[in-house]
Design a protein around this motif. Sequence first.
Motif, PDB file in Angstrom:
ATOM      1  N   VAL A   1      -3.099  52.949 -32.712  1.00  0.00           N
ATOM      2  CA  VAL A   1      -3.608  53.079 -34.070  1.00  0.00           C
ATOM      3  C   VAL A   1      -4.990  53.717 -33.984  1.00  0.00           C
ATOM      4  CG1 VAL A   1      -4.313  51.855 -36.150  1.00  0.00           C
ATOM      5  CG2 VAL A   1      -2.348  51.041 -34.834  1.00  0.00           C
ATOM      6  N   SER A   2      -5.152  54.879 -34.573  1.00  0.00           N
ATOM      7  CA  SER A   2      -6.419  55.609 -34.520  1.00  0.00           C
ATOM      8  C   SER A   2      -7.222  55.340 -35.776  1.00  0.00           C
ATOM      9  CB  SER A   2      -6.140  57.114 -34.412  1.00  0.00           C
ATOM     10  OG  SER A   2      -7.352  57.828 -34.478  1.00  0.00           O
ATOM     11  N   CYS A   3      -8.482  54.984 -35.598  1.00  0.00           N
ATOM     12  CA  CYS A   3      -9.365  54.705 -36.729  1.00  0.00           C
ATOM     13  C   CYS A   3     -10.583  55.626 -36.639  1.00  0.00           C
ATOM     14  CB  CYS A   3      -9.821  53.248 -36.702  1.00  0.00           C
ATOM     15  SG  CYS A   3      -8.446  52.086 -36.627  1.00  0.00           S
ATOM     16  N   ASN A   4     -10.615  56.680 -37.438  1.00  0.00           N
ATOM     17  CA  ASN A   4     -11.698  57.662 -37.399  1.00  0.00           C
ATOM     18  C   ASN A   4     -12.878  57.163 -38.215  1.00  0.00           C
ATOM     19  OD1 ASN A   4     -10.215  59.538 -35.869  1.00  0.00           O
ATOM     20  ND2 ASN A   4      -9.078  60.106 -37.710  1.00  0.00           N
ATOM     21  N   ASN A   5     -14.050  57.309 -37.636  1.00  0.00           N
ATOM     22  CA  ASN A   5     -15.265  56.847 -38.308  1.00  0.00           C
ATOM     23  C   ASN A   5     -16.032  57.968 -38.994  1.00  0.00           C
ATOM     24  OD1 ASN A   5     -14.961  54.154 -37.505  1.00  0.00           O
ATOM     25  ND2 ASN A   5     -15.808  54.615 -35.483  1.00  0.00           N
TER      26      ASN A   5
ATOM     27  N   GLU B   1     -12.615  48.282 -40.565  1.00  0.00           N
ATOM     28  CA  GLU B   1     -13.612  47.270 -40.945  1.00  0.00           C
ATOM     29  C   GLU B   1     -14.539  46.917 -39.791  1.00  0.00           C
ATOM     30  OE1 GLU B   1     -13.773  42.557 -42.282  1.00  0.00           O
ATOM     31  OE2 GLU B   1     -11.880  43.645 -42.415  1.00  0.00           O
ATOM     32  N   LYS B   2     -13.983  46.840 -38.569  1.00  0.00           N
ATOM     33  CA  LYS B   2     -14.769  46.441 -37.406  1.00  0.00           C
ATOM     34  C   LYS B   2     -15.428  47.622 -36.693  1.00  0.00           C
ATOM     35  CE  LYS B   2     -13.584  42.110 -37.840  1.00  0.00           C
ATOM     36  NZ  LYS B   2     -14.576  41.069 -38.223  1.00  0.00           N
ATOM     37  N   GLY B   3     -15.179  48.832 -37.173  1.00  0.00           N
ATOM     38  CA  GLY B   3     -15.846  49.998 -36.596  1.00  0.00           C
ATOM     39  C   GLY B   3     -15.248  50.513 -35.300  1.00  0.00           C
ATOM     40  N   TYR B   4     -13.966  50.309 -35.081  1.00  0.00           N
ATOM     41  CA  TYR B   4     -13.314  50.814 -33.871  1.00  0.00           C
ATOM     42  C   TYR B   4     -12.961  52.292 -34.025  1.00  0.00           C
ATOM     43  CZ  TYR B   4     -12.750  46.106 -32.022  1.00  0.00           C
ATOM     44  OH  TYR B   4     -12.986  44.851 -31.525  1.00  0.00           O
ATOM     45  N   THR B   5     -13.078  53.006 -32.915  1.00  0.00           N
ATOM     46  CA  THR B   5     -12.623  54.391 -32.886  1.00  0.00           C
ATOM     47  C   THR B   5     -11.124  54.435 -32.593  1.00  0.00           C
ATOM     48  OG1 THR B   5     -14.786  55.016 -32.010  1.00  0.00           O
ATOM     49  CG2 THR B   5     -13.025  56.665 -31.870  1.00  0.00           C
ATOM     50  N   TYR B   6     -10.699  53.624 -31.634  1.00  0.00           N
ATOM     51  CA  TYR B   6      -9.272  53.504 -31.305  1.00  0.00           C
ATOM     52  C   TYR B   6      -8.907  52.052 -31.043  1.00  0.00           C
ATOM     53  CZ  TYR B   6      -9.054  58.570 -30.546  1.00  0.00           C
ATOM     54  OH  TYR B   6      -9.112  59.930 -30.711  1.00  0.00           O
TER      55      TYR B   6
ATOM     56  N   SER C   1       2.097  52.929 -22.613  1.00  0.00           N
ATOM     57  CA  SER C   1       1.762  53.760 -21.456  1.00  0.00           C
ATOM     58  C   SER C   1       0.385  53.445 -20.879  1.00  0.00           C
ATOM     59  CB  SER C   1       1.828  55.239 -21.856  1.00  0.00           C
ATOM     60  OG  SER C   1       0.931  55.494 -22.920  1.00  0.00           O
ATOM     61  N   ILE C   2      -0.327  52.473 -21.439  1.00  0.00           N
ATOM     62  CA  ILE C   2      -1.643  52.102 -20.924  1.00  0.00           C
ATOM     63  C   ILE C   2      -1.449  51.157 -19.742  1.00  0.00           C
ATOM     64  CG2 ILE C   2      -3.839  50.973 -21.442  1.00  0.00           C
ATOM     65  CD1 ILE C   2      -3.394  51.791 -24.350  1.00  0.00           C
ATOM     66  N   LEU C   3      -1.887  51.569 -18.573  1.00  0.00           N
ATOM     67  CA  LEU C   3      -1.634  50.802 -17.361  1.00  0.00           C
ATOM     68  C   LEU C   3      -2.761  49.843 -17.012  1.00  0.00           C
ATOM     69  CD1 LEU C   3      -0.065  53.629 -15.169  1.00  0.00           C
ATOM     70  CD2 LEU C   3       1.085  51.963 -16.622  1.00  0.00           C
ATOM     71  N   TYR C   4      -3.951  50.063 -17.548  1.00  0.00           N
ATOM     72  CA  TYR C   4      -5.063  49.155 -17.267  1.00  0.00           C
ATOM     73  C   TYR C   4      -6.059  49.186 -18.414  1.00  0.00           C
ATOM     74  CZ  TYR C   4      -9.383  47.215 -15.491  1.00  0.00           C
ATOM     75  OH  TYR C   4     -10.523  46.461 -15.356  1.00  0.00           O
ATOM     76  N   ALA C   5      -6.596  48.005 -18.720  1.00  0.00           N
ATOM     77  CA  ALA C   5      -7.687  47.896 -19.692  1.00  0.00           C
ATOM     78  C   ALA C   5      -8.413  46.592 -19.418  1.00  0.00           C
ATOM     79  CB  ALA C   5      -7.154  47.915 -21.126  1.00  0.00           C
ATOM     80  N   GLU C   6      -9.717  46.578 -19.622  1.00  0.00           N
ATOM     81  CA  GLU C   6     -10.495  45.366 -19.384  1.00  0.00           C
ATOM     82  C   GLU C   6     -10.087  44.267 -20.361  1.00  0.00           C
ATOM     83  OE1 GLU C   6     -14.722  45.798 -19.129  1.00  0.00           O
ATOM     84  OE2 GLU C   6     -14.557  47.827 -18.315  1.00  0.00           O
ATOM     85  N   GLU C   7     -10.038  43.039 -19.874  1.00  0.00           N
ATOM     86  CA  GLU C   7      -9.603  41.917 -20.703  1.00  0.00           C
ATOM     87  C   GLU C   7     -10.518  41.695 -21.908  1.00  0.00           C
ATOM     88  OE1 GLU C   7      -8.912  38.331 -18.574  1.00  0.00           O
ATOM     89  OE2 GLU C   7      -7.422  39.221 -17.220  1.00  0.00           O
ATOM     90  N   LYS C   8     -11.784  42.040 -21.755  1.00  0.00           N
ATOM     91  CA  LYS C   8     -12.718  41.817 -22.864  1.00  0.00           C
ATOM     92  C   LYS C   8     -12.390  42.703 -24.071  1.00  0.00           C
ATOM     93  CE  LYS C   8     -16.263  45.104 -21.239  1.00  0.00           C
ATOM     94  NZ  LYS C   8     -17.660  45.246 -20.772  1.00  0.00           N
ATOM     95  N   LEU C   9     -11.587  43.739 -23.843  1.00  0.00           N
ATOM     96  CA  LEU C   9     -11.191  44.617 -24.944  1.00  0.00           C
ATOM     97  C   LEU C   9      -9.925  44.125 -25.660  1.00  0.00           C
ATOM     98  CD1 LEU C   9     -11.692  48.096 -23.203  1.00  0.00           C
ATOM     99  CD2 LEU C   9     -13.290  46.886 -24.692  1.00  0.00           C
ATOM    100  N   ASP C  10      -9.342  43.032 -25.157  1.00  0.00           N
ATOM    101  CA  ASP C  10      -8.102  42.507 -25.727  1.00  0.00           C
ATOM    102  C   ASP C  10      -8.386  41.740 -27.017  1.00  0.00           C
ATOM    103  OD1 ASP C  10      -5.655  41.416 -26.299  1.00  0.00           O
ATOM    104  OD2 ASP C  10      -5.371  40.436 -24.358  1.00  0.00           O
ATOM    105  N   ILE C  11      -7.900  42.246 -28.137  1.00  0.00           N
ATOM    106  CA  ILE C  11      -8.103  41.581 -29.434  1.00  0.00           C
ATOM    107  C   ILE C  11      -6.787  41.007 -29.965  1.00  0.00           C
ATOM    108  CG2 ILE C  11     -10.120  42.965 -30.052  1.00  0.00           C
ATOM    109  CD1 ILE C  11      -8.247  44.636 -31.859  1.00  0.00           C
ATOM    110  N   THR C  12      -5.806  40.843 -29.079  1.00  0.00           N
ATOM    111  CA  THR C  12      -4.481  40.369 -29.500  1.00  0.00           C
ATOM    112  C   THR C  12      -4.564  39.035 -30.227  1.00  0.00           C
ATOM    113  OG1 THR C  12      -3.520  41.449 -27.549  1.00  0.00           O
ATOM    114  CG2 THR C  12      -2.133  39.893 -28.733  1.00  0.00           C
ATOM    115  N   LYS C  13      -5.275  38.061 -29.650  1.00  0.00           N
ATOM    116  CA  LYS C  13      -5.344  36.727 -30.257  1.00  0.00           C
ATOM    117  C   LYS C  13      -5.967  36.779 -31.647  1.00  0.00           C
ATOM    118  CE  LYS C  13      -5.465  33.960 -26.018  1.00  0.00           C
ATOM    119  NZ  LYS C  13      -6.245  32.987 -25.204  1.00  0.00           N
TER     120      LYS C  13
END
Length: 204
Positions: free
Chosen positions: A31-35, A157-162, A171-183
């Motif tokens: 989901v792309s969020c352009n600022n 609302e939260k100011g995310y770019t992506y 297809s994303i094979l790695y991402a830092e856990e601190k970036l996880d907003i699933t919960k």
Amino acid sequence: MKSKIHEYPKKNIENMSKKIIVIIALAITIVSCNNNEKPAAAAKELKTAYVDTSVLMKEYTEANDIQEKYKAKADEKGRQLEAEINRFKQEASNFQSQAQANGQEWAQKKGAELQRREQQLAQAQQALAQQLQQEVGVEMDSLVTGVKKFIKDYGKEKGYTYIYGTGEPASILYAEEKLDITKEIVKLLNEKYKASATKEEAKK
């Protein structure tokens, strides 16, 4: 006479739901969020996060409610059909001994009747599976659309770019856990769904 009819697949709706979850995960992969910032500023303020779509669909109450609804519906509609199939199988298993007692003419007539019934029951099974698949597909499509819109609005609302989607289909094979907003996303979606359900109950 051997029957080609399969037992009514009680887990049919569960398997169908698993396939749909994969489709959902693919649908909300990114989901792309352009600022609307200048390129230089955007590079400095780049803010990204990700949602584990597999976890989201397992823990999202509305998705679970839809799956439970159609599992119950499959059991209810399949019960009568299953009884008819069992009766047919009993008749088919008795056919050989009855044919010997009643003669060739009776056997030919009864055999043709059993074949017609077998075809009718097989068609009824297929029609029921298609009907349930179509119905659950419509509801899941609506759910996907709502989730995508929610994540997009959340990102703006939260100011995310992506906001990326992860999970088996992604297809994303790695991402830092601190970036996880699933919960956070699951919590907010469930709160929204619960509030909506409460309003619907109040109207009744």
